[in-house]
Design a protein around this motif. Structure first.
Motif, PDB file in Angstrom:
ATOM      1  N   GLY A  50       0.936  -1.306   0.008  1.00 23.53           N
ATOM      2  CA  GLY A  50      -0.074   0.469   0.154  1.00 23.53           C
ATOM      3  C   GLY A  50       0.541   1.395   0.203  1.00 23.53           C
ATOM      4  O   GLY A  50       0.340   2.767   0.318  1.00 23.53           O
ATOM      5  N   LYS A  51       1.626   1.739  -0.629  1.00 29.78           N
ATOM      6  CA  LYS A  51       3.030   2.403   0.091  1.00 29.78           C
ATOM      7  C   LYS A  51       2.894   3.343  -0.821  1.00 29.78           C
ATOM      8  O   LYS A  51       2.165   4.829  -0.983  1.00 29.78           O
ATOM      9  CB  LYS A  51       4.388   2.258   0.336  1.00 29.78           C
ATOM     10  N   SER A  52       2.717   2.849  -2.357  1.00 31.33           N
ATOM     11  CA  SER A  52       2.090   4.069  -3.597  1.00 31.33           C
ATOM     12  C   SER A  52       1.235   4.209  -3.556  1.00 31.33           C
ATOM     13  O   SER A  52       0.663   5.706  -4.311  1.00 31.33           O
ATOM     14  CB  SER A  52       3.003   2.990  -4.626  1.00 31.33           C
ATOM     15  N   THR A  53       0.064   3.110  -2.942  1.00 30.27           N
ATOM     16  CA  THR A  53      -1.745   4.007  -3.109  1.00 30.27           C
ATOM     17  C   THR A  53      -1.271   4.826  -1.883  1.00 30.27           C
ATOM     18  O   THR A  53      -2.100   6.090  -2.251  1.00 30.27           O
ATOM     19  CB  THR A  53      -2.575   3.160  -1.694  1.00 30.27           C
ATOM     20  N   CYS A  65       7.546  15.655  -6.601  1.00 26.05           N
ATOM     21  CA  CYS A  65       7.333  14.318  -6.568  1.00 26.05           C
ATOM     22  C   CYS A  65       8.798  13.590  -7.417  1.00 26.05           C
ATOM     23  O   CYS A  65       9.362  13.891  -8.362  1.00 26.05           O
ATOM     24  CB  CYS A  65       6.185  13.912  -7.120  1.00 26.05           C
ATOM     25  N   VAL A  66       9.014  12.384  -6.763  1.00 27.93           N
ATOM     26  CA  VAL A  66      10.294  11.485  -7.455  1.00 27.93           C
ATOM     27  C   VAL A  66       9.841   9.795  -7.684  1.00 27.93           C
ATOM     28  O   VAL A  66       9.323   9.887  -6.799  1.00 27.93           O
ATOM     29  CB  VAL A  66      11.468  11.996  -6.700  1.00 27.93           C
ATOM     30  N   PHE A  67      10.431   9.669  -8.239  1.00 29.02           N
ATOM     31  CA  PHE A  67       9.945   8.065  -9.102  1.00 29.02           C
ATOM     32  C   PHE A  67      11.226   7.128  -8.969  1.00 29.02           C
ATOM     33  O   PHE A  67      12.205   7.668  -9.377  1.00 29.02           O
ATOM     34  CB  PHE A  67       8.489   8.219  -9.972  1.00 29.02           C
ATOM     35  N   GLN A  68      10.586   6.030  -8.741  1.00 29.33           N
ATOM     36  CA  GLN A  68      11.261   5.203  -9.546  1.00 29.33           C
ATOM     37  C   GLN A  68      12.306   5.312 -11.186  1.00 29.33           C
ATOM     38  O   GLN A  68      13.439   5.468 -11.149  1.00 29.33           O
ATOM     39  CB  GLN A  68      11.496   3.576  -9.203  1.00 29.33           C
ATOM     40  N   ASP A  69      11.467   5.977 -12.188  1.00 32.10           N
ATOM     41  CA  ASP A  69      11.535   5.716 -13.397  1.00 32.10           C
ATOM     42  C   ASP A  69      11.769   7.222 -13.943  1.00 32.10           C
ATOM     43  O   ASP A  69      11.945   7.103 -15.362  1.00 32.10           O
ATOM     44  CB  ASP A  69      10.933   5.014 -13.880  1.00 32.10           C
ATOM     45  N   PHE A  70      12.365   7.936 -13.041  1.00 33.24           N
ATOM     46  CA  PHE A  70      12.707   9.848 -12.799  1.00 33.24           C
ATOM     47  C   PHE A  70      11.974  10.286 -13.545  1.00 33.24           C
ATOM     48  O   PHE A  70      11.362  11.480 -13.533  1.00 33.24           O
ATOM     49  CB  PHE A  70      14.675   9.414 -14.039  1.00 33.24           C
ATOM     50  N   LYS A  71      10.629   9.809 -14.706  1.00 34.28           N
ATOM     51  CA  LYS A  71       9.804  10.381 -15.780  1.00 34.28           C
ATOM     52  C   LYS A  71      10.624  12.097 -16.378  1.00 34.28           C
ATOM     53  O   LYS A  71      10.321  12.701 -16.294  1.00 34.28           O
ATOM     54  CB  LYS A  71       8.685  11.241 -15.277  1.00 34.28           C
ATOM     55  N   LEU A  72      11.899  11.675 -16.295  1.00 38.67           N
ATOM     56  CA  LEU A  72      12.380  12.800 -17.293  1.00 38.67           C
ATOM     57  C   LEU A  72      12.183  13.048 -18.906  1.00 38.67           C
ATOM     58  O   LEU A  72      11.717  11.957 -19.508  1.00 38.67           O
ATOM     59  CB  LEU A  72      14.403  12.453 -16.992  1.00 38.67           C
ATOM     60  N   LEU A  73      12.094  13.935 -19.955  1.00 33.56           N
ATOM     61  CA  LEU A  73      12.120  13.782 -21.266  1.00 33.56           C
ATOM     62  C   LEU A  73      13.172  14.240 -22.256  1.00 33.56           C
ATOM     63  O   LEU A  73      14.158  14.330 -21.416  1.00 33.56           O
ATOM     64  CB  LEU A  73      11.392  14.642 -21.599  1.00 33.56           C
ATOM     65  N   GLU A  99       9.982   4.927  -3.795  1.00 35.72           N
ATOM     66  CA  GLU A  99      10.969   3.598  -4.831  1.00 35.72           C
ATOM     67  C   GLU A  99      12.287   4.626  -5.115  1.00 35.72           C
ATOM     68  O   GLU A  99      12.306   4.356  -6.552  1.00 35.72           O
ATOM     69  CB  GLU A  99      10.551   2.646  -5.330  1.00 35.72           C
ATOM     70  N   PRO A 100      12.516   5.744  -4.365  1.00 34.47           N
ATOM     71  CA  PRO A 100      13.503   6.891  -6.107  1.00 34.47           C
ATOM     72  C   PRO A 100      15.146   6.101  -5.870  1.00 34.47           C
ATOM     73  O   PRO A 100      15.688   6.560  -6.597  1.00 34.47           O
ATOM     74  CB  PRO A 100      13.638   8.410  -4.227  1.00 34.47           C
ATOM     75  N   THR A 131      10.099   3.309   0.501  1.00 30.09           N
ATOM     76  CA  THR A 131      10.626   2.430   0.144  1.00 30.09           C
ATOM     77  C   THR A 131      11.021   1.022   0.677  1.00 30.09           C
ATOM     78  O   THR A 131      10.472   0.737   1.372  1.00 30.09           O
ATOM     79  CB  THR A 131      12.076   3.001   0.304  1.00 30.09           C
ATOM     80  N   HIS A 132      11.843   0.287  -0.221  1.00 32.84           N
ATOM     81  CA  HIS A 132      12.213  -1.233   0.498  1.00 32.84           C
ATOM     82  C   HIS A 132      13.281  -1.656   0.604  1.00 32.84           C
ATOM     83  O   HIS A 132      13.804  -3.080   0.516  1.00 32.84           O
ATOM     84  CB  HIS A 132      11.671  -2.207  -0.193  1.00 32.84           C
TER      85      HIS A 132
END
Lengths: 304, 232
Positions: B44-47, B87-95, B167-168, B198-199
């Protein structure tokens, strides 16, 4: 704000170039539908001008039997002139009628040569102050006793009268059909252009889904995200509208003078004011189609 | 009384009936806190994070951020809420077609910041994350750690009071992860409330921050100066 406008324009142009095939398709369908709107408007104006000029020429011809008494003819003429619906009354003798016929038939001498004795009746040509009252006046004449006495065919008084009502009616019916067909075609093309714009905007949204995701993430306002797509839809349809206007202006300049030469007796002119009106209608219709098409796509494919 | 920066009361979220993704969540996070949110995948972390971003609405309960009830927030106001949450994500989400500088500048551009603000703030925040030499590099010319720094710079360039990270370090090796975590720590020192899901056990254990542990949607532990967990 100045930054925003520049940003939106840049984004829209970029989208247009990215999906130029689809965009071109959208522009062409909008162009065609607006062209059709424009052409049917122009045709409508020309036809109504023609109808007007025909109406002006509508007259009632009363054919008289050979050897009708002069006092009866004069009585009928006097009675007609006394009516306030009547503008002028002209007496055309048998000889005049034959002369006129020969002139009209000058292209076919074999017919003229075959005429031995004069088959044409004398007539009274009546013009009215208001052509729309033709039907009413005809009714009155039919009820007139002098007319019944001296008309060309007393057994069928109907046949002794000739008037342009049928022509006017037929012209009106014709323009109604033309308009109906025009409206149906325009409606279909409008739907097709909506679908095309909807599709190009959908592709644009799809190709920019990453940017859109990030914009949402960092808190770009909903309208900021939507604006470039709406602008793209409007740009496509404005381009279509501009092409349609140019085509109509060009065709008008090239064709109308020749058409006028071919049919000297009819007016086929379009006023400059009319052209401006037409251009405005096309631009407004284009913007509406563009906004609607892009709006549908945004509602369906862009979650903000 | 100090008003909590983030307050969740009786929050529940169901994606399917009878299977809570989150249940009975009552959490108060003060301004300036650094909090780890730990648990297995699917705990439920992401939720939790997405509820705070208002990407999702809770099935029940109240979420208040900086005094504002975000559940009842009108849709058109959501973007203004998000400007206050980095917000920061595991997959960076850069253009990929934009340089580091442009990626960070984009975040300011689309919320209508002036060119002047962009020209001063972007280099500053890139210096903060240690990428002053890579401003003109494209994402595919950067290492994973550097890309994550760009994405942190983008999240922080607007100086939001809250920074969320999902999950940065999930895609990064331990040494790089350490650098990223110390960057979060520095950002936290500026007064920003930081919440990291994070885990990464080592990371959590070494930092000794507040730890909220989730299991099957329930909070099983909420501990100041905590560790990742026992045994498992």
């Amino acid at each position: 704000m100045a930054i925003n406008v520049g940003y939106f324009l840049r984004e829209s142009v970029l989208n247009f170039r990215r999906n130029w095939v689809m965009s071109l398709g959208a522009v062409i369908t909008i162009y065609l539908s607006l062209l059709l709107v424009g052409v049917s408007m122009v045709l409508g104006v020309i036809v109504s001008e023609i109808v007007q000029s025909v109406e002006d020429k509508v007259s009632i011809q009363i054919f008289l039997k050979d050897g009708a008494a002069t006092e009866d003819v004069e009585a009928l003429q006097g009675w007609l002139l006394a009516d306030e619906m009547v503008d002028t009354v002209n007496y055309v003798s048998k000889e005049d009628a034959l002369e006129r016929f020969k002139e009209e038939m000058a292209g076919s001498p074999e017919i003229v040569e075959n005429i031995r004795e004069n088959p044409l009746p004398a007539s009274l040509d009546v013009t009215l102050t208001d052509p729309r009252q033709v039907e009413e006046m005809v009714g009155k004449i039919k009820a007139n006793e002098t007319f019944l006495k001296i008309c060309d065919r007393p057994d069928e008084p109907e046949e002794s009268l000739k008037y342009g009502q049928q022509i006017v009616d037929r012209l009106f019916a014709f323009t109604r059909i033309i308009r109906l067909i025009g409206v149906v075609f325009v409606a279909m093309l409008a739907v097709v252009s909506l679908i095309f714009i909807n599709n190009t905007i959908r592709l644009a949204i799809y190709s920019r889904r990453k940017e859109i995701g990030i914009m949402r993430l960092v808190g770009a306002s909903n309208w900021f995200i939507r604006a470039p797509f709406l602008l793209e839809g409007v740009m496509q349809s404005l381009l279509g509208a501009a092409l349609a206007i140019l085509t109509i202006v060009a065709v008008q300049a090239a064709v109308l003078p020749r058409l006028q030469e071919a049919v000297l007796f009819l007016p086929v002119d379009i006023a400059a004011g009319m052209m401006i009106q037409l251009a405005l209608v096309l631009v407004v219709a284009g913007v509406v189609i563009g906004l609607l098409g892009a709006g549908f796509a945004l509602r369906r494919y862009l979650k903000v | 009384m100090v008003r909590a920066m983030i307050s969740m009361r009786g929050v529940e979220k169901y994606y399917v009936p009878d299977e809570p993704a989150l249940a009975e969540v009552n959490v108060e996070i003060e301004a300036g806190e650094f909090v780890f949110l730990v648990g297995h995948s699917g705990s439920g972390k992401s939720t939790f994070i997405r509820l705070l971003q208002r990407e999702l609405l809770p099935t029940r309960g109240q979420i208040i951020i900086a005094g504002q009830d975000i559940v009842r927030l009108k849709n058109w106001k959501v973007p203004y809420l998000r400007r206050n949450i980095g917000c920061v994500f595991q997959d960076f989400k850069l253009l990929p077609n934009k340089t580091s500088y442009e990626n960070v500048a984009f975040a300011l551009e689309v919320i209508g910041r002036s060119k002047h603000v962009i020209r001063t703030q972007v280099p500053e925040v890139l210096r903060l994350v240690g990428l002053e030499d890579k401003m003109e590099s494209y994402p595919d010319e950067l290492s994973g750690g550097e890309q994550q720094r760009v994405s942190i710079a983008r999240a922080f360039v607007n100086r939001p009071p809250i920074l969320l990270a999902d999950e940065p370090t999930g895609n990064l090796d331990p040494a790089t992860s350490l650098g990223i975590m110390s960057l979060f720590n520095r950002i936290n020192k500026t007064g920003t409330t930081v919440l990291v899901a994070t885990h990464d056990r080592e990371m959590v254990d070494s930092m000794r921050k507040r730890v909220i542990a989730l299991e099957s949607g329930h909070i099983i532990r909420d501990q100041h100066r905590g560790v990742y967990g026992y045994g498992d």
